[in-house]
Design a protein around this motif. Structure first.
Motif, PDB file in Angstrom:
ATOM      1  N   TYR A  31     -51.499  49.592 -41.745  1.00  0.00           N
ATOM      2  CA  TYR A  31     -51.895  48.788 -40.587  1.00  0.00           C
ATOM      3  C   TYR A  31     -50.880  47.681 -40.308  1.00  0.00           C
ATOM      4  N   LEU A  73     -49.208  46.866 -37.553  1.00  0.00           N
ATOM      5  CA  LEU A  73     -49.403  46.170 -36.282  1.00  0.00           C
ATOM      6  C   LEU A  73     -50.551  45.169 -36.390  1.00  0.00           C
ATOM      7  N   THR A  74     -51.603  45.570 -37.066  1.00  0.00           N
ATOM      8  CA  THR A  74     -52.741  44.679 -37.270  1.00  0.00           C
ATOM      9  C   THR A  74     -52.358  43.519 -38.173  1.00  0.00           C
ATOM     10  N   ASP A 133     -54.315  51.934 -36.290  1.00  0.00           N
ATOM     11  CA  ASP A 133     -53.626  50.655 -36.403  1.00  0.00           C
ATOM     12  C   ASP A 133     -53.471  50.005 -35.033  1.00  0.00           C
ATOM     13  N   ARG A 134     -53.067  50.783 -34.048  1.00  0.00           N
ATOM     14  CA  ARG A 134     -52.920  50.247 -32.692  1.00  0.00           C
ATOM     15  C   ARG A 134     -54.278  49.805 -32.140  1.00  0.00           C
ATOM     16  N   ALA A 169     -55.170  46.533 -33.867  1.00  0.00           N
ATOM     17  CA  ALA A 169     -54.281  45.462 -33.394  1.00  0.00           C
ATOM     18  C   ALA A 169     -54.684  45.005 -31.997  1.00  0.00           C
ATOM     19  N   GLU A 206     -56.051  41.254 -31.163  1.00  0.00           N
ATOM     20  CA  GLU A 206     -55.336  40.471 -30.156  1.00  0.00           C
ATOM     21  C   GLU A 206     -56.270  40.036 -29.023  1.00  0.00           C
TER      22      GLU A 206
END
Length: 260
Positions: free
Chosen positions: A8, A10-11, A177-178, A181, A185
Motif C-alpha cells: 500500500y 500510495l496509501t 492501494d489506489r 489512497a 485523501e
C-alpha cells in the motif's frame, strides 16, 4: 500478526501509519484498543487494514463477515479534537462521501457509478458495496475510529444478500492501494474543511453525492417506530429530513430503505 505495508505505498504516502494484518476479528475493535493503549502511536489518519476480517460489526450491532480475500476491511483514526463539537455529526457522513468518491473513481469506464445512501453506506446500482461504522473511543471525546468494509473480490455466489454487490460481481478488478489512497485523501479533505469551520462545504458535497435525498424512503428508528415519506434534504447537522404530507421528521439515526 502485523505484516509490512509494502502493498500500500500510495496509501502510506498519505497516512502516518498503515498497519496490515493477515486476519483479525474486527479492525475497529483492534484500533480502538490500540489507540486506548498508545494514543501517540496512532495519530490522525492512521489505519489498519486486512482482507480477512472474521467478526466485523455494522450499524445497529449487525455482524459483518466475508470469505477471506474477498473484502477489504479498513479502520481509520480521526482526531475529532480538531473539529468544533457542533460539526462532529458530519464525520460519519464525510467518511461515506469520501468512500463514495474513492469507489466511483475505480468504476470509471465500467458503466455504473457509486452513490451515498444516508448516512454512510455506498451503493452501486442500488447494491451495497461498502458499509461504514464510526465509533468514539471509550473515555475520549476527541478520537473517532471509522471502519469500512468494501466488497472487492466477492463473487455473486459469495454475496451475503441479493441487495449487495462487489467490484468482482461487476467484472471490475480493483487496485486496492489506489482505492484506499483515494479514500484517505478525500476523507482528509472533508475533515480539514470541518476543522476549518466550513461545514457548509461538507454539507453541499455530501448532499450532492447522497442518492437518498429526493427518494421515497422508509426509516426504521431506534425506538422501533417507522417513518415513511420523501427524504427532502440534510439539515445543518447532517440529519435526514423526511416529509410525510405536511409533517417533517428529522432523523438523526435510523435504518433507511429506499422505496422503489
Amino acid at each position: 500478526m502485523p505484516i509490512p505495508a509494502a502493498g500500500y505505498p500510495l496509501t502510506a504516502a498519505l497516512s502516518p501509519r498503515v498497519q496490515v494484518v493477515e486476519t483479525t476479528d474486527s479492525t475497529n475493535a483492534d484500533v480502538v484498543a490500540a489507540v486506548t493503549a498508545d494514543p501517540a502511536g496512532w495519530p490522525h489518519l492512521s489505519l489498519l487494514v486486512t482482507d480477512d476480517q472474521r467478526a466485523g460489526r455494522g450499524r445497529l450491532d449487525r455482524t459483518w463477515t466475508a470469505p477471506a480475500g474477498t473484502a477489504l476491511a479498513v479502520s481509520v483514526v480521526v482526531d475529532a479534537g480538531r473539529i468544533p463539537m457542533e460539526m462532529r455529526g458530519w464525520i460519519p457522513l464525510a467518511a461515506g462521501a469520501a468512500m463514495t468518491r474513492a469507489i466511483d473513481a475505480r468504476l470509471v469506464g465500467h458503466g455504473p457509478s457509486a452513490q451515498l445512501k444516508w448516512p454512510n453506506d455506498v451503493l452501486v446500482d442500488d447494491g451495497k458495496i461498502c458499509g461504514i461504522l464510526a465509533e468514539a473511543v471509550p473515555g475520549s471525546l476527541d478520537t473517532v475510529v471509522i471502519g469500512s468494509g468494501i466488497n472487492t473480490r466477492m463473487t455473486r455466489a459469495d454475496l451475503p444478500v441479493s441487495t449487495a454487490t462487489s467490484f468482482a460481481a461487476m467484472g471490475v478488478e480493483v487496485d486496492e492501494d489506489r482505492l484506499l489512497a483515494d479514500y484517505v485523501e478525500a476523507l482528509a479533505g472533508f475533515l480539514a474543511a470541518l476543522s476549518g469551520g466550513d461545514a457548509a462545504r461538507v454539507h453541499r458535497d455530501v448532499e450532492k453525492l447522497c442518492s437518498t435525498v429526493g427518494r421515497d424512503v422508509s426509516v426504521s428508528l431506534p425506538d422501533g417506530t417507522t417513518v415513511q415519506g420523501r427524504a427532502e434534504r440534510l439539515d445543518a447537522e447532517g440529519r435526514l429530513v423526511v416529509a410525510s404530507g405536511t409533517i417533517q421528521t428529522v432523523v438523526a439515526a435510523g435504518d433507511v430503505v429506499h422505496v422503489r
